[in-house]
Design a protein around this motif. Structure first.
Motif, PDB file in Angstrom:
ATOM      1  N   ASP A 219       0.850  -1.043  -0.178  1.00  0.00           N
ATOM      2  CA  ASP A 219       0.075   0.100   0.130  1.00  0.00           C
ATOM      3  C   ASP A 219       1.031   1.455  -0.050  1.00  0.00           C
ATOM      4  O   ASP A 219       2.043   1.317   0.594  1.00  0.00           O
ATOM      5  CB  ASP A 219      -0.984  -0.104   1.197  1.00  0.00           C
ATOM      6  N   TRP A 220       0.428   2.377  -0.824  1.00  0.00           N
ATOM      7  CA  TRP A 220       1.364   3.324  -0.690  1.00  0.00           C
ATOM      8  C   TRP A 220       0.456   4.651  -0.835  1.00  0.00           C
ATOM      9  O   TRP A 220      -0.762   4.461  -1.422  1.00  0.00           O
ATOM     10  CB  TRP A 220       2.415   3.582  -1.639  1.00  0.00           C
ATOM     11  N   SER A 221       0.881   5.719  -0.474  1.00  0.00           N
ATOM     12  CA  SER A 221      -0.092   7.023  -0.689  1.00  0.00           C
ATOM     13  C   SER A 221       1.003   8.234  -1.082  1.00  0.00           C
ATOM     14  O   SER A 221       1.941   8.257  -0.437  1.00  0.00           O
ATOM     15  CB  SER A 221      -0.970   7.346   0.392  1.00  0.00           C
ATOM     16  N   VAL A 222       0.384   9.166  -1.647  1.00  0.00           N
ATOM     17  CA  VAL A 222       1.322  10.446  -1.906  1.00  0.00           C
ATOM     18  C   VAL A 222       0.697  11.648  -0.985  1.00  0.00           C
ATOM     19  O   VAL A 222      -0.586  11.885  -1.252  1.00  0.00           O
ATOM     20  CB  VAL A 222       1.309  10.693  -3.363  1.00  0.00           C
ATOM     21  N   GLN A 223       1.326  12.185  -0.295  1.00  0.00           N
ATOM     22  CA  GLN A 223       1.087  13.648   0.388  1.00  0.00           C
ATOM     23  C   GLN A 223       1.753  14.891  -0.521  1.00  0.00           C
ATOM     24  O   GLN A 223       2.258  14.427  -1.425  1.00  0.00           O
ATOM     25  CB  GLN A 223       1.373  13.584   1.693  1.00  0.00           C
ATOM     26  N   GLU A 224       1.607  15.737   0.152  1.00  0.00           N
ATOM     27  CA  GLU A 224       1.887  17.261  -0.685  1.00  0.00           C
ATOM     28  C   GLU A 224       3.444  17.228  -0.723  1.00  0.00           C
ATOM     29  O   GLU A 224       4.180  17.310  -1.650  1.00  0.00           O
ATOM     30  CB  GLU A 224       1.608  18.311   0.443  1.00  0.00           C
ATOM     31  N   ASN A 225       4.258  16.707   0.486  1.00  0.00           N
ATOM     32  CA  ASN A 225       5.715  16.686   0.607  1.00  0.00           C
ATOM     33  C   ASN A 225       6.549  15.375   0.578  1.00  0.00           C
ATOM     34  O   ASN A 225       7.478  15.136   0.871  1.00  0.00           O
ATOM     35  CB  ASN A 225       6.294  17.442   1.616  1.00  0.00           C
ATOM     36  N   GLY A 226       5.460  14.304   0.177  1.00  0.00           N
ATOM     37  CA  GLY A 226       6.108  12.957   0.469  1.00  0.00           C
ATOM     38  C   GLY A 226       5.281  11.819   0.108  1.00  0.00           C
ATOM     39  O   GLY A 226       4.037  11.918  -0.396  1.00  0.00           O
ATOM     40  N   ILE A 227       5.726  10.594   0.287  1.00  0.00           N
ATOM     41  CA  ILE A 227       5.288   9.407  -0.008  1.00  0.00           C
ATOM     42  C   ILE A 227       5.389   8.513   1.082  1.00  0.00           C
ATOM     43  O   ILE A 227       6.370   8.316   1.800  1.00  0.00           O
ATOM     44  CB  ILE A 227       5.948   8.611  -1.161  1.00  0.00           C
ATOM     45  N   THR A 228       4.144   7.665   1.349  1.00  0.00           N
ATOM     46  CA  THR A 228       4.005   6.770   2.585  1.00  0.00           C
ATOM     47  C   THR A 228       3.963   5.178   2.005  1.00  0.00           C
ATOM     48  O   THR A 228       3.079   5.169   0.961  1.00  0.00           O
ATOM     49  CB  THR A 228       2.911   7.009   3.423  1.00  0.00           C
ATOM     50  N   TYR A 229       4.812   4.540   2.562  1.00  0.00           N
ATOM     51  CA  TYR A 229       4.560   3.037   1.875  1.00  0.00           C
ATOM     52  C   TYR A 229       4.320   2.165   3.012  1.00  0.00           C
ATOM     53  O   TYR A 229       4.912   2.464   4.160  1.00  0.00           O
ATOM     54  CB  TYR A 229       6.050   2.616   1.470  1.00  0.00           C
ATOM     55  N   ARG A 230       3.402   1.252   2.816  1.00  0.00           N
ATOM     56  CA  ARG A 230       3.123   0.376   4.105  1.00  0.00           C
ATOM     57  C   ARG A 230       3.233  -1.086   3.333  1.00  0.00           C
ATOM     58  O   ARG A 230       2.926  -1.476   2.393  1.00  0.00           O
ATOM     59  CB  ARG A 230       1.801   0.408   4.403  1.00  0.00           C
ATOM     60  N   LEU A 231       4.168  -1.879   4.136  1.00  0.00           N
ATOM     61  CA  LEU A 231       4.614  -3.452   3.489  1.00  0.00           C
ATOM     62  C   LEU A 231       4.235  -4.425   4.474  1.00  0.00           C
ATOM     63  O   LEU A 231       4.463  -4.098   5.620  1.00  0.00           O
ATOM     64  CB  LEU A 231       6.332  -3.522   3.123  1.00  0.00           C
ATOM     65  N   PHE A 232       4.073  -5.266   4.059  1.00  0.00           N
ATOM     66  CA  PHE A 232       3.801  -6.620   4.881  1.00  0.00           C
ATOM     67  C   PHE A 232       5.084  -7.533   4.289  1.00  0.00           C
ATOM     68  O   PHE A 232       5.287  -7.948   3.262  1.00  0.00           O
ATOM     69  CB  PHE A 232       2.651  -7.494   4.366  1.00  0.00           C
ATOM     70  N   VAL A 233       5.715  -8.030   5.361  1.00  0.00           N
ATOM     71  CA  VAL A 233       6.911  -8.798   5.429  1.00  0.00           C
ATOM     72  C   VAL A 233       6.405 -10.168   6.009  1.00  0.00           C
ATOM     73  O   VAL A 233       6.129 -10.160   7.297  1.00  0.00           O
ATOM     74  CB  VAL A 233       8.075  -8.227   5.911  1.00  0.00           C
ATOM     75  N   PHE A 234       6.441 -11.273   5.240  1.00  0.00           N
ATOM     76  CA  PHE A 234       6.320 -12.748   5.899  1.00  0.00           C
ATOM     77  C   PHE A 234       7.394 -13.130   6.253  1.00  0.00           C
ATOM     78  O   PHE A 234       8.239 -13.482   5.530  1.00  0.00           O
ATOM     79  CB  PHE A 234       5.398 -13.344   4.914  1.00  0.00           C
ATOM     80  N   LEU A 235       7.252 -13.751   7.750  1.00  0.00           N
ATOM     81  CA  LEU A 235       8.367 -14.437   8.273  1.00  0.00           C
ATOM     82  C   LEU A 235       8.398 -15.780   8.268  1.00  0.00           C
ATOM     83  O   LEU A 235       7.401 -16.461   8.213  1.00  0.00           O
ATOM     84  CB  LEU A 235       8.652 -13.858   9.797  1.00  0.00           C
TER      85      LEU A 235
END
Length: 146
Positions: A1-17
């Motif tokens: 999942d990711w989203s763009v804001q005014e000054n940046g980008i946010t990434y959300r990752l799932f890592v399977f162990l």
């Protein structure tokens, strides 16, 4: 999942162990014997790999060799580093991954142009990158077991 804001980008990752060789993960069942909607505890179970050792000779069976008989570098790193008793400790996993990322970041050429900040979190890893152009990248890593 990711989203763009005014000054940046946010990434959300799932890592399977995945458990290393000679280990398995077992989700603790609820009081009815069913898998809970959200697992609260994950037990790390040692598994016999004696047959692999006999065939390939590339591993030590942690289940059938006491830690006293193993060289110190071959004892179960997973159990010693990331577990509390025999359960996976997500706070320890989070701290361990944060430290790995922090150490690896210093070796990258980008580290001279961007600042990495590790944000406090006990159940996920949060990192904030700020570039010289003031672009912000926020990354949050969530962990799950297979």
């Amino acid at each position: 999942d990711w989203s763009v804001q005014e000054n940046g980008i946010t990434y959300r990752l799932f890592v399977f162990l995945r458990p290393p060789l000679g280990h398995s993960f077992r989700v603790e069942l609820d009081t009815t014997g069913q898998l809970p909607a959200r697992p609260s505890r994950v037990q790390v179970v040692l598994e016999c790999i004696c047959s692999r050792r006999q065939l390939l000779g590339d591993s030590v069976c942690f289940l059938h060799h006491s830690n006293d008989n193993l060289p110190s570098d071959q004892s179960s790193l997973l159990l010693r580093t990331l577990c509390t008793h025999s359960f996976l400790d997500m706070e320890k996993v989070t701290r361990w991954v944060q430290e790995l990322v922090r150490s690896a970041w210093l070796l990258l050429p980008e580290s001279h142009h961007c600042q990495l900040t590790v944000l406090p979190s006990s159940c996920s890893c949060k990192f904030h990158l700020t570039s010289t152009s003031q672009t912000n990248i926020c990354t949050e890593i969530f962990f799950a077991v297979e």
